[in-house]
Design a protein around this motif. Structure first.
Motif, PDB file in Angstrom:
ATOM      1  N   ARG A 113     -28.151  -7.357  13.205  1.00  0.00           N
ATOM      2  CA  ARG A 113     -28.898  -8.598  13.497  1.00  0.00           C
ATOM      3  C   ARG A 113     -29.966  -8.780  12.433  1.00  0.00           C
ATOM      4  O   ARG A 113     -30.695  -7.833  12.120  1.00  0.00           O
ATOM      5  CB  ARG A 113     -29.579  -8.521  14.883  1.00  0.00           C
ATOM      6  N   GLU A 115     -33.075  -9.438  12.045  1.00  0.00           N
ATOM      7  CA  GLU A 115     -34.356  -9.544  12.759  1.00  0.00           C
ATOM      8  C   GLU A 115     -35.463  -9.048  11.841  1.00  0.00           C
ATOM      9  O   GLU A 115     -35.196  -8.401  10.828  1.00  0.00           O
ATOM     10  CB  GLU A 115     -34.323  -8.678  14.019  1.00  0.00           C
ATOM     11  N   GLY A 120     -38.549   0.681  15.930  1.00  0.00           N
ATOM     12  CA  GLY A 120     -37.560   0.497  16.993  1.00  0.00           C
ATOM     13  C   GLY A 120     -36.729  -0.772  16.852  1.00  0.00           C
ATOM     14  O   GLY A 120     -35.952  -1.097  17.735  1.00  0.00           O
ATOM     15  N   TYR A 122     -34.272  -2.678  14.018  1.00  0.00           N
ATOM     16  CA  TYR A 122     -33.633  -2.592  12.705  1.00  0.00           C
ATOM     17  C   TYR A 122     -32.604  -3.705  12.565  1.00  0.00           C
ATOM     18  O   TYR A 122     -32.223  -4.347  13.538  1.00  0.00           O
ATOM     19  CB  TYR A 122     -32.948  -1.220  12.550  1.00  0.00           C
ATOM     20  N   GLN A 127     -25.631   1.036  19.119  1.00  0.00           N
ATOM     21  CA  GLN A 127     -25.620   0.887  20.582  1.00  0.00           C
ATOM     22  C   GLN A 127     -24.530   1.747  21.196  1.00  0.00           C
ATOM     23  O   GLN A 127     -23.452   1.908  20.620  1.00  0.00           O
ATOM     24  CB  GLN A 127     -25.350  -0.571  20.968  1.00  0.00           C
ATOM     25  N   ARG A 258     -33.102 -12.376  29.433  1.00  0.00           N
ATOM     26  CA  ARG A 258     -32.333 -11.794  28.331  1.00  0.00           C
ATOM     27  C   ARG A 258     -31.851 -12.838  27.317  1.00  0.00           C
ATOM     28  O   ARG A 258     -31.763 -14.013  27.610  1.00  0.00           O
ATOM     29  CB  ARG A 258     -31.161 -10.952  28.828  1.00  0.00           C
ATOM     30  N   ALA A 280     -37.508  -1.845  25.270  1.00  0.00           N
ATOM     31  CA  ALA A 280     -36.267  -1.746  26.052  1.00  0.00           C
ATOM     32  C   ALA A 280     -35.334  -0.709  25.439  1.00  0.00           C
ATOM     33  O   ALA A 280     -35.001  -0.795  24.257  1.00  0.00           O
ATOM     34  CB  ALA A 280     -35.573  -3.097  26.097  1.00  0.00           C
ATOM     35  N   VAL A 281     -34.938   0.292  26.239  1.00  0.00           N
ATOM     36  CA  VAL A 281     -33.955   1.261  25.732  1.00  0.00           C
ATOM     37  C   VAL A 281     -32.536   0.829  26.094  1.00  0.00           C
ATOM     38  O   VAL A 281     -31.575   1.266  25.478  1.00  0.00           O
ATOM     39  CB  VAL A 281     -34.202   2.711  26.228  1.00  0.00           C
TER      40      VAL A 281
HETATM   41  P1  AMP Z   1     -29.164  -6.445  23.675  1.00  0.00           P
HETATM   42  O1  AMP Z   1     -27.804  -6.315  23.031  1.00  0.00           O
HETATM   43  O2  AMP Z   1     -30.060  -7.384  22.937  1.00  0.00           O
HETATM   44  O3  AMP Z   1     -29.073  -6.665  25.135  1.00  0.00           O
HETATM   45  O4  AMP Z   1     -29.868  -5.029  23.486  1.00  0.00           O
HETATM   46  C1  AMP Z   1     -29.504  -3.854  24.162  1.00  0.00           C
HETATM   47  C2  AMP Z   1     -30.316  -2.704  23.624  1.00  0.00           C
HETATM   48  O5  AMP Z   1     -30.025  -2.508  22.237  1.00  0.00           O
HETATM   49  C3  AMP Z   1     -31.806  -2.946  23.653  1.00  0.00           C
HETATM   50  O6  AMP Z   1     -32.338  -2.578  24.903  1.00  0.00           O
HETATM   51  C4  AMP Z   1     -32.301  -2.032  22.550  1.00  0.00           C
HETATM   52  O7  AMP Z   1     -32.421  -0.698  23.017  1.00  0.00           O
HETATM   53  C5  AMP Z   1     -31.182  -2.089  21.541  1.00  0.00           C
HETATM   54  N1  AMP Z   1     -31.480  -3.038  20.447  1.00  0.00           N
HETATM   55  C6  AMP Z   1     -31.311  -4.383  20.442  1.00  0.00           C
HETATM   56  N2  AMP Z   1     -31.662  -4.908  19.261  1.00  0.00           N
HETATM   57  C7  AMP Z   1     -32.089  -3.893  18.481  1.00  0.00           C
HETATM   58  C8  AMP Z   1     -32.586  -3.790  17.140  1.00  0.00           C
HETATM   59  N3  AMP Z   1     -32.692  -4.840  16.331  1.00  0.00           N
HETATM   60  N4  AMP Z   1     -32.930  -2.555  16.670  1.00  0.00           N
HETATM   61  C9  AMP Z   1     -32.814  -1.459  17.458  1.00  0.00           C
HETATM   62  N5  AMP Z   1     -32.328  -1.503  18.730  1.00  0.00           N
HETATM   63  C10 AMP Z   1     -31.975  -2.685  19.236  1.00  0.00           C
END
Ligand code: AMP
Length: 419
Positions: A113, A115, A120, A122, A127, A258, A280-281
């Motif tokens: 992504r 971002e 925490g 990147y 995942q 979300r 969020a973990v």
């Molecule tokens: P999501 O797919 O956005 O629902 O994210 C699920 C989990 O992935 C989050 O709770 C984070 O632990 C992790 N996560 C999401 N985006 C990032 C990111 N850019 N860098 C590191 N971890 C991420």
């Protein structure tokens, strides 16, 4: 010439960390097995349409965070920003959920992504993802939530908070959306620019804006629970009852919506107090309309994704252990150049018998070989005398004792000692 560095938002996972990483993945793999989830391997890139239709055109991910490019064949391709859409695509394409069949699938790997990088967060992150497809009832939601809680329990994470919400379904969400719009319209002046832009397209996202002023407005917004249809209300009550049955504590948060459009009914996150802003973990929920959005008919689903990079940060912060520190059991040292060949043969023999063995390939002195050996349990020393007598000097590096062992008996001798 200037040296080339890793792109912003990416990082190298070096040997000092990679064995800890392996521990997390192995623990996840075992937990998934215990819960009846099978591993699948998916492409890292997919057709862009999968995400624009699946995740949602108006989401931050699709609007501004995707790594999209046109391949040599003129197709629009995207590096996956998340796993769920790909899992559903694979289930549809491979007919895993036809005629009422269900599938419990997990996978892990890098997501991408664009971002703003920070602790925490990147641009390439990892995942662990689990999806339960084909089951509409609340037991599946509880199964998925309890799986993520159990994974973190096994990893030893402490002070986690499970936050849950219901975001309704295609029947009740439009009603709620209208109520929200009316409310936000009356508080327009207090909202940030991003939220003003969200108003027309996706007012629910205003609820989880992190800006303080928007937060105040969102706190006073109409409650989604008052708008849920009977089916969603009942589903949510049963999910909560299931969590309570298993003895889990959780917090309700009506502002948890979300960032992905595909969620219906249950949405949840697991937060850590030891992570700072990116707390969020794991996050997940139910997505009963994702399959139809990508042309796959009606396949309900519920799942979660956990951020491995963040789990690692929390584990380090909390002083969690990562299983056994990797070690080399035996180091085979050659006293002189003529003995190196024999030492290499013995090293290979040990390895063929599943004994971790180290050997110096750089032609270093005996002294520095023994320095390398100091972290091992045993050193096998081979020099001209040992070769002449067909023995190996085996030194126990724990107590310093040394014995000569018949060359043909060395593997058996070491096996007997390191069990
Ligand atoms: P999501 O797919 O956005 O629902 O994210 C699920 C989990 O992935 C989050 O709770 C984070 O632990 C992790 N996560 C999401 N985006 C990032 C990111 N850019 N860098 C590191 N971890 C991420």
């Amino acid at each position: 010439m200037t040296s080339i560095t890793a792109p912003r938002g990416t990082r190298d996972i070096l040997p000092g960390e990679s064995w800890k990483w392996e521990y997390i993945i192995n623990t996840a793999s075992q937990t998934m097995k215990d819960f009846g989830f099978s591993e699948i391997h998916l492409p890292i890139f997919e057709h862009t349409e999968l995400f624009s239709r699946g995740v949602g055109e108006t989401t931050d991910i699709v609007e501004k965070e995707m790594y999209t490019f046109t391949d040599m064949g003129g197709r629009s391709i995207t590096l996956r920003p998340e796993a769920t859409a790909g899992v559903m695509r694979a289930a549809i394409e491979n007919k895993l959920c036809v005629q009422g069949a269900s599938a419990k699938l997990w996978n892990w790997g890098p997501m991408f992504r664009y971002e703003r990088p920070q602790k925490g967060r990147y641009r390439q992150f990892y995942q662990i993802d689990a999806e339960c497809l084909g089951i509409a009832g609340p037991y599946a939601d509880v199964e998925v939530i309890s799986l993520s809680i159990e994974l973190f329990r096994r990893l030893g994470l402490k002070n986690l908070e499970v936050v849950i919400n219901s975001v309704g379904c295609e029947k009740c969400r439009p009603v709620y959306r209208e109520k929200l719009l009316k409310y936000f319209e009356a508080h327009k002046d207090e909202l940030c620019e991003t939220c003003l832009a969200r108003m027309g397209r996706n007012p629910l996202r205003i609820l989880d804006c992190k800006k303080e002023s928007c937060g105040h407005v969102a706190d006073g917004a109409p409650d989604i629970y008052d708008s849920l249809c009977d089916e969603c209300r009942e589903h949510f009550a049963e999910v909560r009852a299931g969590l309570e049955r298993l003895g889990f504590t959780y917090t309700l948060n009506k502002r948890l919506v979300r960032g992905l459009d595909y969620y219906t009914k249950t949405a949840y996150e697991i937060l850590s107090g030891d992570l700072g802003a990116q707390n969020a973990v794991a996050g997940g929920g139910r997505y009963d309309n994702l399959a139809s959005a990508i042309g796959g008919g009606k396949i309900p689903g519920v799942g979660f994704a956990c951020g491995v990079d963040r789990v690692m940060l929390v584990m380090e912060e909390q002083g969690c252990t990562f299983g056994k520190v990797p070690e080399i059991s035996v180091y085979v040292a050659a006293l002189d150049d003529n003995s190196r060949g024999v030492a290499q043969i013995l090293t290979h023999e040990l390895r063929m018998n599943n004994i971790t063995a180290g050997f110096d390939t750089a032609g270093k002195s005996f002294k520095s070989q023994m320095k390398n050996a100091s972290a091992c349990k045993f050193a096998c020393i081979i020099g001209p005398d040992e070769i002449a007598n067909n023995v190996v000097a085996v030194k126990n590096l724990g107590d310093g004792s040394q014995v000569n062992v018949e060359r043909s008996e060395v593997v058996k001798y070491i096996q007997g000692k390191i069990q």
